[in-house]
Scaffold this active site. Sequence first.
Site, mmCIF file in Angstrom:
data_model
loop_
_atom_site.group_PDB
_atom_site.id
_atom_site.type_symbol
_atom_site.label_atom_id
_atom_site.label_comp_id
_atom_site.label_asym_id
_atom_site.label_seq_id
_atom_site.Cartn_x
_atom_site.Cartn_y
_atom_site.Cartn_z
ATOM 1 N N GLU A 1 0.964 -4.676 3.979
ATOM 2 C CA GLU A 1 0.924 -5.576 2.828
ATOM 3 C C GLU A 1 0.435 -4.743 1.661
ATOM 4 O O GLU A 1 -0.744 -4.437 1.568
ATOM 5 C CB GLU A 1 -0.009 -6.750 3.124
ATOM 6 C CG GLU A 1 0.497 -8.052 2.552
ATOM 7 C CD GLU A 1 -0.218 -8.455 1.285
ATOM 8 O OE1 GLU A 1 -0.147 -7.675 0.303
ATOM 9 O OE2 GLU A 1 -0.825 -9.524 1.279
ATOM 10 N N CYS B 1 -3.170 -8.288 -5.110
ATOM 11 C CA CYS B 1 -1.811 -7.750 -5.049
ATOM 12 C C CYS B 1 -0.786 -8.785 -5.486
ATOM 13 O O CYS B 1 0.264 -8.435 -6.001
ATOM 14 C CB CYS B 1 -1.507 -7.223 -3.651
ATOM 15 S SG CYS B 1 -1.852 -8.412 -2.371
#
Length: 487
Positions: free
Chosen positions: A256, A291
């Site tokens: 990720e 993110c």
Amino acid sequence: MNSPAAPLPAWDAPLPETLGHAWIHGEPRMSAEEPIASVNPATGAIWGEFGDGGAQAVEAAVASARSAFRGEWGRIGGAGRAALLSAWAARIAEEVGQLAWLETLEVGRPIADARALIAQGPLLIGYYASLIAALEDSTDGAIRRARGVVGAITPWNFPTANVLIRAVPILAAGNTLVLKPSELSPRSAILLAQLASEAGLPPGVFNVVPGSGHVTGAALAAHPGVDMLAFTGSTRTGQAIIQASASRSIKPLTMECGGKSPQLVLPDMIDQPEIWPGVFHAAFWNTGQWCSARTRLLVPKGGLDAAVEGLRAAAADWPVGDPRDPATRLGPLASGKQYETVQSYREIARQTAHVVPLSATPDANGFYAAPELALGAPQDGALVQQEIFGPLLAVQEYGDLDEAIRLADDSAYGLGATIWGADRDVTDRIAAGLSVGSVDVIGIAAARPGLALGTPFEPRRQSGFGIEGGLAGIAAFTTPQAINHAG
Ligand code: ADP
């Protein structure tokens, strides 16, 4: 009249000594390596140190995780795991205050926001625990087996939540875990593992080895005794980890990584003042350090004034300041390195766009950076193409919907997007045109972006790979075993 503010807690309140050491096989383990210093982002001062685990601690943790997997944890069954995970959730619920304080101290997370997010941790655990039975009932003929010893490497931006999002599905699936938290935020991870031990998880099920990325993290990624590796962090570090992971063995990975996610305001929403608090939240929450932050704003031609006015008003509800103060909603950046990075992008913004500050930066020694807009940032420039991980929102105008989709999708990343629009036909068309893992469609102006835990998604492009969320998010940490009975 303002009532006098309550005094803020002292930075130097002593912490339990065990939070400075690795947690292996249910107990603290001292390190022989040089310790790593911890810097307070709100003051810029060094306030403590912790043991760098190094390759030796990784070795011990992997061996411990293997023995736990072969032993009690491997035999305990789904119902037993669910019960122990629930006991762990109950301990975390009791320690929300301490976990939040560690985040404030280590990475400058505003205390109220840290508490609110960590308080959702037990719900996350309950959710995954409730899926264990469904995982075992898989009906395609094969049996789902845990993979074994899983390694996880996590970042600092939401120290507790990022550990739980990784660790819980891994453990729920029946694996054991060796976690290497960020060197900026090891203590909340160590406390989480201690709480797991207190709740009755057998020794070795959840080990934490704090330390540097390039030595301790790399040793974990490369270890041939790690059956699978889960990483959350920047794309550049993800590349290094993929390489290290294949240096001595091969292992499945989930990655990720970074993002540069757009938010599109459609013409039917641009004049609705209620959208701007949500647009602001999506871009600037956690001082832009996440993110999935929506750090590119696309508005219809002529919509820049509405955006500036709306976001200025929204900024008034997000005071920037001392993260110990419960009224603070935006704290400092987490590290001096992060501060330097953001300053360099601010400089680029001054050269290539029209900069609009949304609030004042506190006059303090810490790594403070108040939110800014970069109007008219060029599509092929760094502000639109690169992940900044800070409070700088690139704002651009589009002509028609085709151009909006083209600009939004013109990115190396593919994590998420938000569409502010009420017309389902239009929003469906835009979502289909975006190569991203997750799309928030917000059709009611006053709605806030949220985290849909139960819906699986997978990052795309340079944002990584590996399914997260839902039953598929646990199944990702299992592997099907076919048993062919003959005779
Ligand atoms: P940042 O650059 O903001 O510190 P990273 O993506 O580098 O964020 O860090 C995420 C995690 O990856 C941290 O736990 C860090 O220690 C770890 N890490 C960094 N470099 C490496 C590496 N070469 N090998 C393994 N882990 C690493």
